[in-house]
Design a protein around this motif. Structure first.
Motif, PDB file in Angstrom:
ATOM      1  N   GLN A  92      -7.090 -49.608  -6.073  1.00  0.00           N
ATOM      2  CA  GLN A  92      -8.627 -49.588  -7.040  1.00  0.00           C
ATOM      3  C   GLN A  92      -8.073 -48.965  -7.956  1.00  0.00           C
ATOM      4  O   GLN A  92      -7.947 -49.247  -9.236  1.00  0.00           O
ATOM      5  CB  GLN A  92      -8.728 -47.942  -6.425  1.00  0.00           C
ATOM      6  N   GLY A  93      -5.853 -49.397  -8.764  1.00  0.00           N
ATOM      7  CA  GLY A  93      -5.819 -49.888 -10.105  1.00  0.00           C
ATOM      8  C   GLY A  93      -4.814 -48.939 -10.111  1.00  0.00           C
ATOM      9  O   GLY A  93      -3.505 -48.466  -8.809  1.00  0.00           O
ATOM     10  N   LEU A  94      -3.861 -48.894 -11.321  1.00  0.00           N
ATOM     11  CA  LEU A  94      -2.953 -48.273 -11.331  1.00  0.00           C
ATOM     12  C   LEU A  94      -2.805 -47.256 -11.750  1.00  0.00           C
ATOM     13  O   LEU A  94      -3.714 -47.203 -13.238  1.00  0.00           O
ATOM     14  CB  LEU A  94      -1.266 -49.335 -12.211  1.00  0.00           C
ATOM     15  N   PHE A  95      -1.737 -46.151 -11.239  1.00  0.00           N
ATOM     16  CA  PHE A  95      -2.016 -44.592 -11.891  1.00  0.00           C
ATOM     17  C   PHE A  95      -0.205 -44.273 -11.641  1.00  0.00           C
ATOM     18  O   PHE A  95       0.645 -44.144 -11.374  1.00  0.00           O
ATOM     19  CB  PHE A  95      -2.820 -43.896 -10.891  1.00  0.00           C
ATOM     20  N   LEU A 109      -1.172 -55.503 -18.442  1.00  0.00           N
ATOM     21  CA  LEU A 109      -0.911 -53.929 -18.117  1.00  0.00           C
ATOM     22  C   LEU A 109      -1.766 -53.177 -17.888  1.00  0.00           C
ATOM     23  O   LEU A 109      -1.859 -52.984 -19.742  1.00  0.00           O
ATOM     24  CB  LEU A 109      -0.249 -54.084 -17.316  1.00  0.00           C
ATOM     25  N   THR A 110      -3.001 -52.889 -17.110  1.00  0.00           N
ATOM     26  CA  THR A 110      -3.795 -51.610 -17.901  1.00  0.00           C
ATOM     27  C   THR A 110      -3.494 -50.605 -16.975  1.00  0.00           C
ATOM     28  O   THR A 110      -2.899 -50.250 -15.278  1.00  0.00           O
ATOM     29  CB  THR A 110      -5.562 -51.743 -17.302  1.00  0.00           C
ATOM     30  N   ALA A 111      -3.018 -48.982 -16.898  1.00  0.00           N
ATOM     31  CA  ALA A 111      -2.394 -48.060 -15.836  1.00  0.00           C
ATOM     32  C   ALA A 111      -3.855 -47.073 -16.309  1.00  0.00           C
ATOM     33  O   ALA A 111      -4.060 -46.517 -17.744  1.00  0.00           O
ATOM     34  CB  ALA A 111      -1.028 -47.946 -15.882  1.00  0.00           C
ATOM     35  N   PHE A 112      -3.879 -46.289 -15.358  1.00  0.00           N
ATOM     36  CA  PHE A 112      -4.515 -44.904 -16.214  1.00  0.00           C
ATOM     37  C   PHE A 112      -3.368 -43.587 -16.138  1.00  0.00           C
ATOM     38  O   PHE A 112      -2.606 -43.288 -15.110  1.00  0.00           O
ATOM     39  CB  PHE A 112      -5.472 -44.541 -15.111  1.00  0.00           C
ATOM     40  N   CYS A 113      -3.429 -42.973 -17.080  1.00  0.00           N
ATOM     41  CA  CYS A 113      -1.975 -41.815 -16.639  1.00  0.00           C
ATOM     42  C   CYS A 113      -3.837 -40.658 -16.804  1.00  0.00           C
ATOM     43  O   CYS A 113      -4.277 -40.197 -17.454  1.00  0.00           O
ATOM     44  CB  CYS A 113      -1.802 -42.110 -18.216  1.00  0.00           C
ATOM     45  N   VAL A 114      -2.788 -39.495 -15.754  1.00  0.00           N
ATOM     46  CA  VAL A 114      -3.692 -38.280 -15.529  1.00  0.00           C
ATOM     47  C   VAL A 114      -2.960 -37.569 -14.631  1.00  0.00           C
ATOM     48  O   VAL A 114      -1.297 -38.141 -14.252  1.00  0.00           O
ATOM     49  CB  VAL A 114      -4.861 -39.403 -13.754  1.00  0.00           C
ATOM     50  N   PRO A 119      -8.507 -34.149 -10.501  1.00  0.00           N
ATOM     51  CA  PRO A 119      -8.976 -34.621  -8.676  1.00  0.00           C
ATOM     52  C   PRO A 119      -8.858 -35.944  -7.654  1.00  0.00           C
ATOM     53  O   PRO A 119      -7.848 -35.415  -6.949  1.00  0.00           O
ATOM     54  CB  PRO A 119     -10.688 -34.993  -8.648  1.00  0.00           C
ATOM     55  N   ILE A 120      -8.198 -37.364  -8.751  1.00  0.00           N
ATOM     56  CA  ILE A 120      -7.771 -37.938  -8.011  1.00  0.00           C
ATOM     57  C   ILE A 120      -6.376 -37.605  -7.616  1.00  0.00           C
ATOM     58  O   ILE A 120      -5.142 -38.515  -7.250  1.00  0.00           O
ATOM     59  CB  ILE A 120      -7.656 -39.817  -8.687  1.00  0.00           C
ATOM     60  N   GLY A 121      -5.325 -36.763  -8.757  1.00  0.00           N
ATOM     61  CA  GLY A 121      -4.377 -36.847  -8.321  1.00  0.00           C
ATOM     62  C   GLY A 121      -4.538 -35.866  -6.851  1.00  0.00           C
ATOM     63  O   GLY A 121      -3.214 -35.751  -6.510  1.00  0.00           O
TER      64      GLY A 121
END
Length: 146
Positions: A92-95, A109-114, A119-121
């Motif tokens: 579903q993507g890069l985290f 490049l697009t990443a989601f910093c979480v 919840p996803i973590g």
């Protein structure tokens, strides 16, 4: 790639901290000016509003500094499981599991910093490459841990 995302997060937090410090300096000057030029109820109300705004900014600054310190304390190693500091490629993507800053773009490049507390973590914490978890009624496969 992981280093670039880390640096982007670090720069974002540094800019946020710097901006908040500048804003706080402006409010300190405003409080000083208010003290010199005002009298009566109007003075008290204006001064109280400035102090409330300063307090809000101090809280934001403390949180930004906390996130910055958390970010720079993360290990820079590749693990076999999703851990703090992991860059994880999923179906579903890069985290980047560090601090909750949202979407970060580095080059193309697009990443989601979480945060791992998100919840996803929580769903991906301690997962290994190849594992599949169900999150928000979708299947998320861990493709790579960088």
């Amino acid at each position: 790639m992981k280093k670039q995302i880390f640096e982007s997060c670090k720069n974002q937090l540094t800019e946020q901290i710097s901006g908040l410090q500048t804003e706080l300096q402006g409010y300190k000057s405003a409080v000083s000016d208010e003290t010199k030029s005002s009298v009566g109820d109007k003075y008290e109300t204006g001064r109280a509003m400035l102090h409330l705004e300063q307090e809000r900014l101090y809280k934001q600054l403390a949180e930004a500094e906390r996130l910055y310190n958390l970010l720079i304390s993360l290990p820079n190693q590749v693990c076999k499981k999703v851990q703090p500091g992991s860059l994880v490629k999923t179906s579903q993507g890069l985290f980047y599991f560090a601090v909750g800053l949202g979407q970060v773009k580095v080059d193309d490049l697009t990443a989601f910093c979480v945060s791992l507390k998100s919840p996803i973590g929580q769903a991906l914490l301690n997962c290994e490459v190849g594992e599949v978890v169900s999150f928000q009624q979708q299947k998320w496969e861990v493709l790579e841990i960088i």
